[in-house]
Design an enzyme around this catalytic site. Structure first.
Site, mmCIF file in Angstrom:
data_model
loop_
_atom_site.group_PDB
_atom_site.id
_atom_site.type_symbol
_atom_site.label_atom_id
_atom_site.label_comp_id
_atom_site.label_asym_id
_atom_site.label_seq_id
_atom_site.Cartn_x
_atom_site.Cartn_y
_atom_site.Cartn_z
ATOM 1 N N GLY A 2 52.712 1.401 19.556
ATOM 2 C CA GLY A 2 52.696 2.854 19.511
ATOM 3 C C GLY A 2 51.373 3.440 19.963
ATOM 4 O O GLY A 2 50.996 4.549 19.563
ATOM 5 N N GLY B 180 51.214 7.046 21.449
ATOM 6 C CA GLY B 180 51.797 8.128 20.672
ATOM 7 C C GLY B 180 50.749 9.078 20.127
ATOM 8 O O GLY B 180 49.565 8.994 20.456
ATOM 9 N N ILE C 75 49.195 9.600 17.178
ATOM 10 C CA ILE C 75 48.010 9.056 16.506
ATOM 11 C C ILE C 75 47.564 7.744 17.139
ATOM 12 O O ILE C 75 46.387 7.367 17.041
ATOM 13 C CB ILE C 75 48.260 8.876 14.986
ATOM 14 C CG1 ILE C 75 46.926 8.794 14.232
ATOM 15 C CG2 ILE C 75 49.128 7.650 14.712
ATOM 16 C CD1 ILE C 75 46.067 10.029 14.359
ATOM 17 N N GLY C 76 48.482 7.063 17.812
ATOM 18 C CA GLY C 76 48.121 5.807 18.471
ATOM 19 C C GLY C 76 47.024 5.978 19.498
ATOM 20 O O GLY C 76 46.178 5.087 19.686
ATOM 21 N N LYS D 21 51.882 6.418 33.695
ATOM 22 C CA LYS D 21 51.161 5.518 34.592
ATOM 23 C C LYS D 21 49.652 5.714 34.520
ATOM 24 O O LYS D 21 48.898 4.738 34.470
ATOM 25 C CB LYS D 21 51.641 5.735 36.032
ATOM 26 C CG LYS D 21 53.065 5.271 36.290
ATOM 27 C CD LYS D 21 53.459 5.523 37.744
ATOM 28 C CE LYS D 21 54.892 5.069 38.007
ATOM 29 N NZ LYS D 21 55.302 5.347 39.414
ATOM 30 N N LYS E 228 59.142 4.824 4.903
ATOM 31 C CA LYS E 228 57.908 4.083 4.603
ATOM 32 C C LYS E 228 58.039 3.319 3.289
ATOM 33 O O LYS E 228 57.502 2.208 3.147
ATOM 34 C CB LYS E 228 56.713 5.031 4.552
ATOM 35 C CG LYS E 228 56.279 5.545 5.919
ATOM 36 C CD LYS E 228 55.021 6.397 5.810
ATOM 37 C CE LYS E 228 54.564 6.876 7.180
ATOM 38 N NZ LYS E 228 53.331 7.710 7.109
ATOM 39 N N ARG F 66 57.357 -0.681 2.525
ATOM 40 C CA ARG F 66 56.514 -1.206 1.445
ATOM 41 C C ARG F 66 57.307 -2.151 0.546
ATOM 42 O O ARG F 66 56.768 -3.160 0.063
ATOM 43 C CB ARG F 66 55.926 -0.058 0.624
ATOM 44 C CG ARG F 66 54.799 0.683 1.319
ATOM 45 C CD ARG F 66 53.962 1.460 0.319
ATOM 46 N NE ARG F 66 52.925 2.252 0.963
ATOM 47 C CZ ARG F 66 51.938 2.855 0.309
ATOM 48 N NH1 ARG F 66 51.870 2.750 -1.019
ATOM 49 N NH2 ARG F 66 51.026 3.567 0.958
#
Length: 315
Positions: free
Chosen positions: A12, A15, A17-18, A48, A135, A139
């Site tokens: 990611g 993205g 936050i990536g 690209k 999430k 976990r």
């Protein structure tokens, strides 16, 4: 204790936050032997220039389908650490990523996509919040199935870059700071503290965590850039713009009503998160910045300056 992370693979990475996570790694690439990203053929084609820029900075580009086990197993070879920045809609893809990492002969560290609100902060209410459900499943899988990996949840609270922005339409009532109009909508009574992390600092703090041995797994690190109330944020906007703003308020009661209406229409995630923050859902007893070496992070003043520059087309 596992060896320090030296060969990091990011999922990611292009993205929301990536981008900041991979930037943080590149900025401190001398600390790592290898930095790579796993991405799809479509991303390589559609982004690209971004991919080319990463290559030029020494990032290895591994192309495949995250849902194909063979592609993931091949990508893991030669890496020791997985960093996930998968978006909310693909969070459950982390479960097979964990399973394959647990079986990998090289992977020993995993940072799942947890950046944001602590999904287990309030023991009674947090497990029932709709945006937390995927999430929480991840976990649960980690608790029940992961034994070898060193797992760290990096909890950051809301991104200040987004909170300090101007909102439009109905969502303006869920909090807004509009520089051009000099208008703000504050949540609650404006005095509730919220713990923020800038998106840049997510990368900074994650890299600091990678470089700092952490005892115990899974481990939750609660980090942030600064803590402020909506009134304090407004005061900083007024100071930097040199003028008084018009101010409106959205009470918690009204915010809950807006949240309910949004969920009836389909998705009230943004409202739910802002309601959680306004209720004090990011006010941890202490932050863990010191546990990862107290890296330099952004301030309220700096973030407001960036927000003004962005809204005026200068950032």
């Amino acid at each position: 204790m596992a060896s320090p992370p030296k060969k990091t693979l990011v999922f990611g990475a292009t993205g929301v936050i990536g981008k900041y996570i991979i930037s943080g790694l590149i900025d401190d690439k001398a600390s790592f032997e290898k930095i790579g990203i796993f991405t799809s053929p479509a991303t390589v084609e559609n982004k690209k220039d971004e991919i080319a820029a990463l290559k030029e900075q020494g990032v290895e580009i591994l192309v495949g389908n995250v849902e194909y086990e063979a592609d993931v197993v091949k990508a893991y070879d030669g890496y020791d650490t997985v960093i996930s920045a998968l978006g909310r809609s693909t969070i459950l893809l982390q479960i097979p990523l964990f399973r394959l990492a647990e079986a990998s002969p090289t992977i020993h560290t995993f940072f799942p996509s947890e950046y944001g609100t602590d999904i287990e902060y309030f023991p009674i209410t947090s497990p029932h919040e709709k945006p937390h459900q995927l999430k929480l499943q991840v976990r649960k899988y980690v608790r029940e199935h992961i034994r070898k990996l060193n797992v760290t949840y990096l909890v950051t609270g809301p991104y200040s870059d987004l909170y300090l922005s101007a909102q439009t339409g109905d969502f303006e009532r869920a909090g807004s700071f509009d520089v051009k109009s000099g208008k703000a909508v504050l949540l609650g009574d404006g005095n509730g503290k919220v713990s923020f992390t800038s998106m840049r600092d997510v990368g900074v703090l994650l890299v600091a965590a990678l470089k700092t041995p952490v005892q115990g797994s899974p481990k939750t690190l609660k980090v942030n850039s600064f803590t402020a109330t909506p009134r304090e944020i407004l005061a900083e906007f007024e100071r930097q713009t040199g003028k008084s703003w018009s101010v409106g308020y959205t009470s918690l009661e009204e915010l809950r009503r807006l949240e309910g209406d949004a969920w009836e229409r389909g998705d009230g995630t943004r409202y739910t998160l802002r309601r959680i923050w306004t209720e004090g859902g990011t006010l941890y007893a202490e932050r863990d910045n010191g546990s990862v070496g107290e890296p330099g992070v952004e301030t309220l003043e700096g973030q407001v300056r960036r927000a003004i520059e962005k809204q005026e087309g200068r950032g």
